[in-house]
Design a protein around this motif. Structure first.
Motif, PDB file in Angstrom:
ATOM      1  N   LYS A  80       0.848  -1.195   0.000  1.00  0.00           N
ATOM      2  CA  LYS A  80       0.000   0.000   0.000  1.00  0.00           C
ATOM      3  C   LYS A  80       0.879   1.240   0.000  1.00  0.00           C
ATOM      4  O   LYS A  80       2.009   1.220   0.490  1.00  0.00           O
ATOM      5  CB  LYS A  80      -0.896   0.005   1.233  1.00  0.00           C
ATOM      6  CG  LYS A  80      -1.818  -1.190   1.286  1.00  0.00           C
ATOM      7  CD  LYS A  80      -3.218  -0.757   1.469  1.00  0.00           C
ATOM      8  CE  LYS A  80      -4.104  -1.998   1.440  1.00  0.00           C
ATOM      9  NZ  LYS A  80      -5.465  -1.681   1.426  1.00  0.00           N
ATOM     10  N   SER A  81       0.356   2.330  -0.525  1.00  0.00           N
ATOM     11  CA  SER A  81       1.088   3.591  -0.538  1.00  0.00           C
ATOM     12  C   SER A  81       0.980   4.250   0.825  1.00  0.00           C
ATOM     13  O   SER A  81       0.278   3.780   1.719  1.00  0.00           O
ATOM     14  CB  SER A  81       0.532   4.520  -1.620  1.00  0.00           C
ATOM     15  OG  SER A  81      -0.744   4.994  -1.251  1.00  0.00           O
ATOM     16  N   ASN A  96      -1.017  -0.362  -4.125  1.00  0.00           N
ATOM     17  CA  ASN A  96       0.101  -0.165  -5.034  1.00  0.00           C
ATOM     18  C   ASN A  96       0.249  -1.413  -5.900  1.00  0.00           C
ATOM     19  O   ASN A  96       0.127  -2.529  -5.405  1.00  0.00           O
ATOM     20  CB  ASN A  96       1.369   0.081  -4.216  1.00  0.00           C
ATOM     21  CG  ASN A  96       2.481   0.658  -5.034  1.00  0.00           C
ATOM     22  OD1 ASN A  96       2.264   1.155  -6.123  1.00  0.00           O
ATOM     23  ND2 ASN A  96       3.696   0.597  -4.520  1.00  0.00           N
ATOM     24  N   LYS A 156       2.539  -3.444  -9.180  1.00  0.00           N
ATOM     25  CA  LYS A 156       3.824  -3.525  -9.858  1.00  0.00           C
ATOM     26  C   LYS A 156       3.672  -4.370 -11.117  1.00  0.00           C
ATOM     27  O   LYS A 156       3.064  -5.438 -11.086  1.00  0.00           O
ATOM     28  CB  LYS A 156       4.863  -4.155  -8.942  1.00  0.00           C
ATOM     29  CG  LYS A 156       6.248  -4.212  -9.537  1.00  0.00           C
ATOM     30  CD  LYS A 156       7.246  -4.771  -8.550  1.00  0.00           C
ATOM     31  CE  LYS A 156       8.637  -4.809  -9.152  1.00  0.00           C
ATOM     32  NZ  LYS A 156       9.605  -5.366  -8.198  1.00  0.00           N
ATOM     33  N   GLN A 191       6.044   0.678 -10.887  1.00  0.00           N
ATOM     34  CA  GLN A 191       4.997   0.653  -9.875  1.00  0.00           C
ATOM     35  C   GLN A 191       3.991   1.751 -10.172  1.00  0.00           C
ATOM     36  O   GLN A 191       4.340   2.802 -10.695  1.00  0.00           O
ATOM     37  CB  GLN A 191       5.594   0.865  -8.489  1.00  0.00           C
ATOM     38  CG  GLN A 191       6.511  -0.241  -8.066  1.00  0.00           C
ATOM     39  CD  GLN A 191       7.029  -0.028  -6.663  1.00  0.00           C
ATOM     40  OE1 GLN A 191       6.473   0.750  -5.902  1.00  0.00           O
ATOM     41  NE2 GLN A 191       8.094  -0.720  -6.321  1.00  0.00           N
ATOM     42  N   VAL A 197      -0.119   3.373  -8.713  1.00  0.00           N
ATOM     43  CA  VAL A 197      -1.249   3.365  -7.801  1.00  0.00           C
ATOM     44  C   VAL A 197      -2.502   3.534  -8.626  1.00  0.00           C
ATOM     45  O   VAL A 197      -2.565   4.375  -9.525  1.00  0.00           O
ATOM     46  CB  VAL A 197      -1.130   4.507  -6.766  1.00  0.00           C
ATOM     47  CG1 VAL A 197      -2.341   4.553  -5.869  1.00  0.00           C
ATOM     48  CG2 VAL A 197       0.140   4.339  -5.948  1.00  0.00           C
TER      49      VAL A 197
END
Length: 66
Positions: free
Chosen positions: A17-18, A24, A26, A33, A35
């Protein structure tokens, strides 16, 4: 998020998670990466305001119209 925003690959995985709590992702192909963002509205409430600004209408006239 269904594809990578950079290479458009379908091979994306969750990657924590951000800082702000959003998921998040990838890309396994290009290792970038991203969001997931909420989809933008096509016709938002500010369309009238944007059109008035483009027409260079005075501030008093904008307030009267809105």
């Amino acid at each position: 998020m269904t594809t990578c925003s950079h290479c458009h690959s379908l091979k994306i995985v969750k990657n924590g998670k951000s800082y702000y709590g959003k998921q998040n992702y990838k890309c396994r192909y290009c290792c970038r990466q991203a969001v997931e963002r909420a989809p933008e509205k096509l016709y938002g409430g500010n369309e009238l305001l944007k059109s008035l600004l483009l027409e260079r209408v005075s501030l008093h006239a904008m307030a009267r119209n809105l």
